[in-house]
Design a protein around this motif. Structure first.
Motif, PDB file in Angstrom:
ATOM      1  N   TYR A  68      21.586  -0.647   9.253  1.00 43.81           N
ATOM      2  CA  TYR A  68      20.800   0.443   8.676  1.00 43.81           C
ATOM      3  C   TYR A  68      19.405  -0.075   8.324  1.00 43.81           C
ATOM      4  N   TYR A  69      18.405   0.664   8.799  1.00 42.84           N
ATOM      5  CA  TYR A  69      17.016   0.273   8.597  1.00 42.84           C
ATOM      6  C   TYR A  69      16.296   1.302   7.731  1.00 42.84           C
ATOM      7  N   CYS A  70      15.525   0.812   6.793  1.00 43.17           N
ATOM      8  CA  CYS A  70      14.658   1.662   5.996  1.00 43.17           C
ATOM      9  C   CYS A  70      13.339   1.854   6.731  1.00 43.17           C
ATOM     10  N   ILE A  71      12.782   3.039   6.655  1.00 39.04           N
ATOM     11  CA  ILE A  71      11.488   3.327   7.266  1.00 39.04           C
ATOM     12  C   ILE A  71      10.577   3.981   6.246  1.00 39.04           C
ATOM     13  N   ALA A  72       9.296   3.616   6.308  1.00 35.83           N
ATOM     14  CA  ALA A  72       8.264   4.264   5.508  1.00 35.83           C
ATOM     15  C   ALA A  72       7.181   4.734   6.476  1.00 35.83           C
ATOM     16  N   VAL A  73       6.876   6.013   6.427  1.00 37.77           N
ATOM     17  CA  VAL A  73       5.906   6.599   7.344  1.00 37.77           C
ATOM     18  C   VAL A  73       4.539   6.599   6.685  1.00 37.77           C
ATOM     19  N   GLY A  74       3.621   5.805   7.225  1.00 39.75           N
ATOM     20  CA  GLY A  74       2.272   5.725   6.694  1.00 39.75           C
ATOM     21  C   GLY A  74       1.326   6.651   7.423  1.00 39.75           C
ATOM     22  N   ARG A  75       0.044   6.577   7.050  1.00 37.02           N
ATOM     23  CA  ARG A  75      -0.960   7.464   7.653  1.00 37.02           C
ATOM     24  C   ARG A  75      -1.167   7.160   9.129  1.00 37.02           C
ATOM     25  N   SER A  76      -1.071   5.884   9.487  1.00 37.31           N
ATOM     26  CA  SER A  76      -1.376   5.524  10.872  1.00 37.31           C
ATOM     27  C   SER A  76      -0.281   4.710  11.530  1.00 37.31           C
ATOM     28  N   MET A  77       0.730   4.334  10.783  1.00 34.48           N
ATOM     29  CA  MET A  77       1.810   3.551  11.382  1.00 34.48           C
ATOM     30  C   MET A  77       3.073   3.665  10.529  1.00 34.48           C
ATOM     31  N   ASN A  78       4.193   3.298  11.157  1.00 37.27           N
ATOM     32  CA  ASN A  78       5.470   3.263  10.458  1.00 37.27           C
ATOM     33  C   ASN A  78       5.806   1.827  10.086  1.00 37.27           C
ATOM     34  N   TYR A  79       6.489   1.690   8.984  1.00 35.39           N
ATOM     35  CA  TYR A  79       6.918   0.379   8.518  1.00 35.39           C
ATOM     36  C   TYR A  79       8.447   0.353   8.472  1.00 35.39           C
ATOM     37  N   TRP A  80       9.000  -0.797   8.854  1.00 38.88           N
ATOM     38  CA  TRP A  80      10.454  -0.940   8.910  1.00 38.88           C
ATOM     39  C   TRP A  80      10.914  -2.103   8.041  1.00 38.88           C
ATOM     40  N   SER A 103       0.839  -1.215   0.000  1.00 40.27           N
ATOM     41  CA  SER A 103       0.000   0.000   0.000  1.00 40.27           C
ATOM     42  C   SER A 103       0.865   1.253   0.000  1.00 40.27           C
ATOM     43  N   ILE A 104       1.644   1.403  -1.034  1.00 44.00           N
ATOM     44  CA  ILE A 104       2.637   2.475  -1.061  1.00 44.00           C
ATOM     45  C   ILE A 104       2.005   3.845  -1.282  1.00 44.00           C
ATOM     46  N   SER A 105       0.755   3.883  -1.739  1.00 47.95           N
ATOM     47  CA  SER A 105       0.108   5.182  -1.933  1.00 47.95           C
ATOM     48  C   SER A 105      -0.097   5.904  -0.606  1.00 47.95           C
ATOM     49  N   SER A 106      -0.052   5.159   0.492  1.00 50.70           N
ATOM     50  CA  SER A 106      -0.243   5.760   1.814  1.00 50.70           C
ATOM     51  C   SER A 106       1.041   6.361   2.375  1.00 50.70           C
ATOM     52  N   ILE A 107       2.138   6.189   1.670  1.00 46.85           N
ATOM     53  CA  ILE A 107       3.442   6.604   2.175  1.00 46.85           C
ATOM     54  C   ILE A 107       3.816   7.994   1.672  1.00 46.85           C
ATOM     55  N   ASN A 108       4.218   8.879   2.582  1.00 44.42           N
ATOM     56  CA  ASN A 108       4.754  10.180   2.192  1.00 44.42           C
ATOM     57  C   ASN A 108       6.258  10.218   2.442  1.00 44.42           C
ATOM     58  N   VAL A 109       6.636   9.995   3.676  1.00 45.81           N
ATOM     59  CA  VAL A 109       8.045  10.101   4.036  1.00 45.81           C
ATOM     60  C   VAL A 109       8.691   8.719   4.068  1.00 45.81           C
ATOM     61  N   MET A 110       9.884   8.634   3.494  1.00 48.49           N
ATOM     62  CA  MET A 110      10.714   7.440   3.628  1.00 48.49           C
ATOM     63  C   MET A 110      12.080   7.880   4.112  1.00 48.49           C
ATOM     64  N   GLY A 111      12.798   6.943   4.695  1.00 48.18           N
ATOM     65  CA  GLY A 111      14.104   7.335   5.204  1.00 48.18           C
ATOM     66  C   GLY A 111      14.922   6.172   5.706  1.00 48.18           C
ATOM     67  N   TRP A 112      16.004   6.543   6.358  1.00 45.21           N
ATOM     68  CA  TRP A 112      16.936   5.558   6.905  1.00 45.21           C
ATOM     69  C   TRP A 112      17.285   5.900   8.352  1.00 45.21           C
ATOM     70  N   TYR A 113      17.361   4.871   9.150  1.00 44.30           N
ATOM     71  CA  TYR A 113      17.856   4.959  10.518  1.00 44.30           C
ATOM     72  C   TYR A 113      19.036   3.997  10.647  1.00 44.30           C
ATOM     73  N   LEU A 114      19.859   4.221  11.634  1.00 42.23           N
ATOM     74  CA  LEU A 114      20.910   3.267  11.936  1.00 42.23           C
ATOM     75  C   LEU A 114      20.857   2.892  13.411  1.00 42.23           C
ATOM     76  N   GLN A 115      21.361   1.702  13.686  1.00 44.82           N
ATOM     77  CA  GLN A 115      21.464   1.252  15.072  1.00 44.82           C
ATOM     78  C   GLN A 115      22.807   0.573  15.255  1.00 44.82           C
TER      79      GLN A 115
END
Length: 115
Positions: free
Chosen positions: A93-105, A27-39
């Motif tokens: 390094y983790y990819c993140i996608a910010v959805g309307r109601s939740m984040n995906y990793w 459901s990628i149409s719900s995604i606005n912001v994507m990014g990267w985090y590291l741990q």
């Protein structure tokens, strides 16, 4: 639901470069912001960079000028070009996608920079 699959991690010497990729599906149409985090080992997850669907970018101070985030909408993929790598960049390094109601990793990809 959104699925994220990362690739491109590995072992590189200090001063070298790597490109990480994160392919999104679902459901990628719900995604606005994507990014990267590291741990890094034993530390909390922290922001590396984000990019909006309009192309606005944001970087952590520690990577500004060395890392570049970009996004290919046709391929539903976000990239992280990492240059002038330092041993302290070593992390998962983790990819993140910010959805309307939740984040995906994504599952994470290991980057190791040797001195």
């Amino acid at each position: 639901q959104v699925q994220l699959v990362e690739s491109g991690g590995g072992l590189v010497q200090a001063g070298g470069s790597l490109r990480l990729s994160c392919a999104a599906s679902g459901s990628i149409s719900s995604i606005n912001v994507m990014g990267w985090y590291l741990q890094a080992q034993g530390k909390q997850r922290e922001l590396v960079a984000t990019i909006t669907s309009g192309g606005t970018t944001n970087y952590a101070g520690s990577v500004k000028g060395r890392f570049t985030i970009s996004r290919d909408h046709a391929k539903n993929t976000v990239y992280l070009d990492m240059n002038s790598l330092k041993p302290e960049d070593t992390a998962v390094y983790y990819c993140i996608a910010v959805g309307r109601s939740m984040n995906y990793w994504g599952q994470g990809t290991q980057v190791t920079v040797s001195s």
